[in-house]
Design a protein around this motif. Structure first.
Motif, PDB file in Angstrom:
ATOM      1  N   CYS A  87       0.816  -1.216   0.000  1.00  0.00           N
ATOM      2  CA  CYS A  87       0.000   0.000   0.000  1.00  0.00           C
ATOM      3  C   CYS A  87       0.850   1.266   0.000  1.00  0.00           C
ATOM      4  N   GLY A  88       2.125   1.123  -0.329  1.00  0.00           N
ATOM      5  CA  GLY A  88       2.976   2.293  -0.440  1.00  0.00           C
ATOM      6  C   GLY A  88       3.470   2.870   0.868  1.00  0.00           C
ATOM      7  N   GLY A  89       3.292   2.142   1.950  1.00  0.00           N
ATOM      8  CA  GLY A  89       3.744   2.637   3.245  1.00  0.00           C
ATOM      9  C   GLY A  89       2.622   2.651   4.259  1.00  0.00           C
ATOM     10  N   VAL A  90       2.928   3.140   5.459  1.00  0.00           N
ATOM     11  CA  VAL A  90       1.990   3.096   6.575  1.00  0.00           C
ATOM     12  C   VAL A  90       1.974   4.450   7.271  1.00  0.00           C
ATOM     13  N   ASP A  91       0.791   4.884   7.688  1.00  0.00           N
ATOM     14  CA  ASP A  91       0.676   6.067   8.533  1.00  0.00           C
ATOM     15  C   ASP A  91       0.839   5.624   9.988  1.00  0.00           C
ATOM     16  N   VAL A  92       1.797   6.216  10.678  1.00  0.00           N
ATOM     17  CA  VAL A  92       2.051   5.890  12.077  1.00  0.00           C
ATOM     18  C   VAL A  92       1.494   7.017  12.933  1.00  0.00           C
ATOM     19  N   TYR A  93       0.559   6.670  13.815  1.00  0.00           N
ATOM     20  CA  TYR A  93      -0.058   7.647  14.713  1.00  0.00           C
ATOM     21  C   TYR A  93       0.544   7.511  16.111  1.00  0.00           C
ATOM     22  N   TYR A  94       1.097   8.602  16.606  1.00  0.00           N
ATOM     23  CA  TYR A  94       1.594   8.627  17.979  1.00  0.00           C
ATOM     24  C   TYR A  94       0.413   8.839  18.921  1.00  0.00           C
ATOM     25  N   ALA A  95       0.357   8.060  19.993  1.00  0.00           N
ATOM     26  CA  ALA A  95      -0.743   8.129  20.948  1.00  0.00           C
ATOM     27  C   ALA A  95      -0.536   9.289  21.909  1.00  0.00           C
ATOM     28  N   GLY A  96      -1.231  10.388  21.672  1.00  0.00           N
ATOM     29  CA  GLY A  96      -1.107  11.544  22.534  1.00  0.00           C
ATOM     30  C   GLY A  96      -1.468  11.250  23.972  1.00  0.00           C
ATOM     31  N   LYS A  97      -2.361  10.294  24.189  1.00  0.00           N
ATOM     32  CA  LYS A  97      -2.784   9.994  25.567  1.00  0.00           C
ATOM     33  C   LYS A  97      -1.635   9.456  26.409  1.00  0.00           C
ATOM     34  N   SER A  98      -0.611   8.884  25.790  1.00  0.00           N
ATOM     35  CA  SER A  98       0.494   8.326  26.561  1.00  0.00           C
ATOM     36  C   SER A  98       1.362   9.418  27.167  1.00  0.00           C
ATOM     37  N   PHE A  99       1.669  10.429  26.391  1.00  0.00           N
ATOM     38  CA  PHE A  99       2.334  11.640  26.882  1.00  0.00           C
ATOM     39  C   PHE A  99       2.239  12.695  25.796  1.00  0.00           C
ATOM     40  N   LEU A 100       1.788  13.892  26.162  1.00  0.00           N
ATOM     41  CA  LEU A 100       1.635  14.928  25.151  1.00  0.00           C
ATOM     42  C   LEU A 100       1.912  16.299  25.747  1.00  0.00           C
ATOM     43  N   CYS A 101       2.718  17.052  25.044  1.00  0.00           N
ATOM     44  CA  CYS A 101       2.896  18.484  25.282  1.00  0.00           C
ATOM     45  C   CYS A 101       3.235  19.090  23.931  1.00  0.00           C
ATOM     46  N   THR A 102       3.266  20.399  23.832  1.00  0.00           N
ATOM     47  CA  THR A 102       3.463  21.009  22.517  1.00  0.00           C
ATOM     48  C   THR A 102       4.806  20.632  21.905  1.00  0.00           C
ATOM     49  N   GLU A 103       5.855  20.555  22.730  1.00  0.00           N
ATOM     50  CA  GLU A 103       7.177  20.214  22.202  1.00  0.00           C
ATOM     51  C   GLU A 103       7.189  18.806  21.616  1.00  0.00           C
ATOM     52  N   VAL A 104       6.618  17.845  22.330  1.00  0.00           N
ATOM     53  CA  VAL A 104       6.581  16.467  21.843  1.00  0.00           C
ATOM     54  C   VAL A 104       5.713  16.365  20.589  1.00  0.00           C
ATOM     55  N   ALA A 105       4.613  17.098  20.538  1.00  0.00           N
ATOM     56  CA  ALA A 105       3.778  17.083  19.336  1.00  0.00           C
ATOM     57  C   ALA A 105       4.578  17.547  18.125  1.00  0.00           C
ATOM     58  N   ARG A 106       5.446  18.535  18.317  1.00  0.00           N
ATOM     59  CA  ARG A 106       6.279  19.005  17.208  1.00  0.00           C
ATOM     60  C   ARG A 106       7.320  17.962  16.808  1.00  0.00           C
ATOM     61  N   TRP A 107       7.879  17.236  17.787  1.00  0.00           N
ATOM     62  CA  TRP A 107       8.804  16.153  17.442  1.00  0.00           C
ATOM     63  C   TRP A 107       8.093  15.122  16.573  1.00  0.00           C
ATOM     64  N   VAL A 108       6.885  14.748  16.993  1.00  0.00           N
ATOM     65  CA  VAL A 108       6.103  13.748  16.263  1.00  0.00           C
ATOM     66  C   VAL A 108       5.916  14.185  14.814  1.00  0.00           C
ATOM     67  N   ASP A 109       5.520  15.429  14.631  1.00  0.00           N
ATOM     68  CA  ASP A 109       5.268  15.946  13.291  1.00  0.00           C
ATOM     69  C   ASP A 109       6.548  15.974  12.460  1.00  0.00           C
ATOM     70  N   SER A 110       7.640  16.421  13.071  1.00  0.00           N
ATOM     71  CA  SER A 110       8.890  16.547  12.312  1.00  0.00           C
ATOM     72  C   SER A 110       9.474  15.205  11.912  1.00  0.00           C
ATOM     73  N   GLU A 111       9.118  14.137  12.639  1.00  0.00           N
ATOM     74  CA  GLU A 111       9.603  12.799  12.292  1.00  0.00           C
ATOM     75  C   GLU A 111       8.681  12.077  11.314  1.00  0.00           C
ATOM     76  N   GLY A 112       7.653  12.772  10.816  1.00  0.00           N
ATOM     77  CA  GLY A 112       6.788  12.196   9.792  1.00  0.00           C
ATOM     78  C   GLY A 112       5.650  11.359  10.318  1.00  0.00           C
ATOM     79  N   LEU A 113       5.377  11.435  11.627  1.00  0.00           N
ATOM     80  CA  LEU A 113       4.269  10.696  12.211  1.00  0.00           C
ATOM     81  C   LEU A 113       3.032  11.584  12.273  1.00  0.00           C
ATOM     82  N   ARG A 114       1.897  10.953  12.508  1.00  0.00           N
ATOM     83  CA  ARG A 114       0.644  11.654  12.748  1.00  0.00           C
ATOM     84  C   ARG A 114       0.327  11.566  14.237  1.00  0.00           C
ATOM     85  N   LEU A 115      -0.707  12.264  14.667  1.00  0.00           N
ATOM     86  CA  LEU A 115      -0.996  12.351  16.093  1.00  0.00           C
ATOM     87  C   LEU A 115      -2.423  11.933  16.381  1.00  0.00           C
TER      88      LEU A 115
END
Length: 483
Positions: A87-115
């Motif tokens: 299917c050309g790859g996979v969308d990886v969603y980081y689970a915000g409920k495990s730990f979330l703050c604005t800085e970590v959300a930006r790390w997730v985005d910059s590494e190509g993951l979804r939230l």
């Protein structure tokens, strides 16, 4: 020469490995840049725990930014490679409920993951971090109208729906606003994951998901999954993306994921044929386990990816269908081991406890109290979760003794680490580090006994910085309007 007797060993649970080197840092349990320095003190990315204590105090959540990012990339790269031909790859969603703050959300985005988010509050963090709506998912079995409207306003990539009642609510709110909601239906595939009952989410008797089996009272003759699928196909305000399943958390065995994948693909094929549609997406969840203790053996991301790809490839071939675009939710497997909690040791005491099955025979149990507890890590009391600990401020040449690390709260169940071998000379003022606390510790933290929640620091390239400040007594009193 006779072996040295280890104090309290008779009380050790059967799963606990024999006492070894009390200074050892088991690699699977720690961030990849945690080590002991030449003087025996634990460091993270070159920063010593004593320096962290001096600058930020204790208790303290200490997160390796480099390790977090590396784990995020490993899942994205491994699943993209394994599913490239399907299917050309996979969308990886980081689970915000495990730990979330604005800085970590930006790390997730910059590494190509979804939230993945589960509330309006988590959506607010994503907004503040600048994450675009199409990269976000909203879960929850009882989303409020305000949360659904917020998701629609943000143009969320998907709203994951848990019930026929909720699907109608989403359809009506979207129609009222003149928009189309991107929707996935969460199903309960009836797979029992080998984990704690409160974090197993794929069996019938729980609040999440639409049943394959049970007839829906509002749609006689149809299961809840069938009825919701029919409505999702017919509703003009719904963009029906496909199905979702999540079988639980802290799972090591592959069998549950494989069974769930076969069931979801089979049902996808059935619905596509029945209604003459193509469902473009399928989310196979996650919940992959991490090493909280030395006996936990997490599977590498590449191994998990290859095993799941093989099942999807074979099942699609058997059904004669093309694979939809896959997504996964690794959850704690990204953030869990990136973080440890740093405590300072306070009081110690030793009691005599009767050994099970040996009338009249007792053994010593040592209680080591720290300056945090169930307010910063409620998982042991909620889920009987096991953790480990080491003396982090120094190395010790003393023999090990079975110890119980406890918190400072007025609860007998305030246990941080139920059973661990610590050196005989552990003393007040020593710094203790508990690994694997990145997931569901800060996120579940409370102000029990009016304890301020600890800060979170991120460490990278020899420097530490606050990403979530610790609470103060002024914070605790700010909402108290009695004065």
């Amino acid at each position: 020469m006779s072996e040295t007797k280890i104090a309290g060993a008779e009380l050790a649970p059967s799963w606990l490995p024999d006492a070894g080197d009390v200074n050892e840092l088991v690699p699977a349990m720690w961030a990849n840049d945690v080590e002991r320095g030449p003087d025996g003190e634990v460091t993270i990315s070159g920063v010593s725990v004593s320096a962290l204590k001096e600058q930020f105090g204790t208790p303290l959540y200490v997160m390796s930014e480099g390790d977090f990012r590396a784990r995020a990339r490993s899942f994205k790269d491994a699943f993209d490679a394994a599913f490239a031909d399907l299917c050309g790859g996979v969308d990886v969603y980081y689970a915000g409920k495990s730990f979330l703050c604005t800085e970590v959300a930006r790390w997730v985005d910059s590494e190509g993951l979804r939230l993945d988010t589960c509330s309006g509050g988590e959506l607010a963090v994503a907004q503040r971090a600048g994450i675009s709506g199409e990269k976000l998912s909203l879960h929850g079995n009882n989303k409020s109208a305000a949360e659904i409207n917020r998701a629609l306003d943000m143009g969320l990539g998907r709203i994951v729906v848990d019930s026929l009642h909720e699907l109608r609510r989403v359809a009506e709110l979207a129609a009222t606003r003149g928009v189309v909601a991107n929707v996935m239906l969460r199903l309960t595939p009836g797979v029992h994951a080998h984990t704690h009952e409160n974090i197993a989410t794929a069996h019938e008797d729980q609040k999440f998901g639409l049943s394959f089996i049970a007839e829906d009272p509002e749609a006689p003759g149809m299961s809840a999954a069938e009825a919701a699928s029919k409505l999702a196909v017919e509703a003009e305000s719904i963009n029906f993306l496909g199905f979702h399943a999540h079988i639980g958390s802290q799972i090591f065995e592959a069998e549950g994921f494989e069974i769930a994948a076969r069931k979801l693909l089979g049902f996808t094929h059935e619905i596509q044929r029945k209604y003459g549609i193509t469902l473009p997406e399928l989310d196979l969840g996650g919940g992959y386990g991490i090493a909280y203790t030395a006996v936990d053996k997490p599977r590498p991301a590449a191994e998990v990816a290859q095993a799941m790809a093989a099942v999807v490839r074979a099942t699609c071939s058997e059904l004669g269908m093309s694979a939809p675009k896959l997504s996964i939710e690794p959850g704690r497997a990204i953030v869990g081991s990136s973080t440890f909690t740093l405590y300072e040791t306070g009081t110690l005491k030793t009691v005599q406890v009767e050994v099970d099955g040996q009338d009249g025979v007792t053994a010593p149990r040592r209680y080591v109290s720290v300056d945090g507890g169930m307010s910063d890590n409620p998982r042991p009391v909620l889920y009987d979760a096991d953790y480990s600990a080491v003396v982090a401020s120094r190395a010790s040449a003393e023999a090990p003794a079975l110890s119980r690390v406890v918190g400072k709260h007025c609860e007998s169940g305030d246990i941080v680490v139920r059973d661990v071998y610590l050196p005989n000379d552990v003393a007040a003022g020593d710094l203790l580090a508990v690994p694997g606390t990145g997931a569901y510790c800060w996120a579940l933290a409370s102000n029990y006994n009016y304890a301020p929640r600890p800060p979170v620091v991120a460490v990278k390239n020899g420097a530490a910085r606050l990403i979530v400040r610790g609470e103060t007594e002024d914070d605790l009193l700010a909402r108290d309007i009695g004065a």
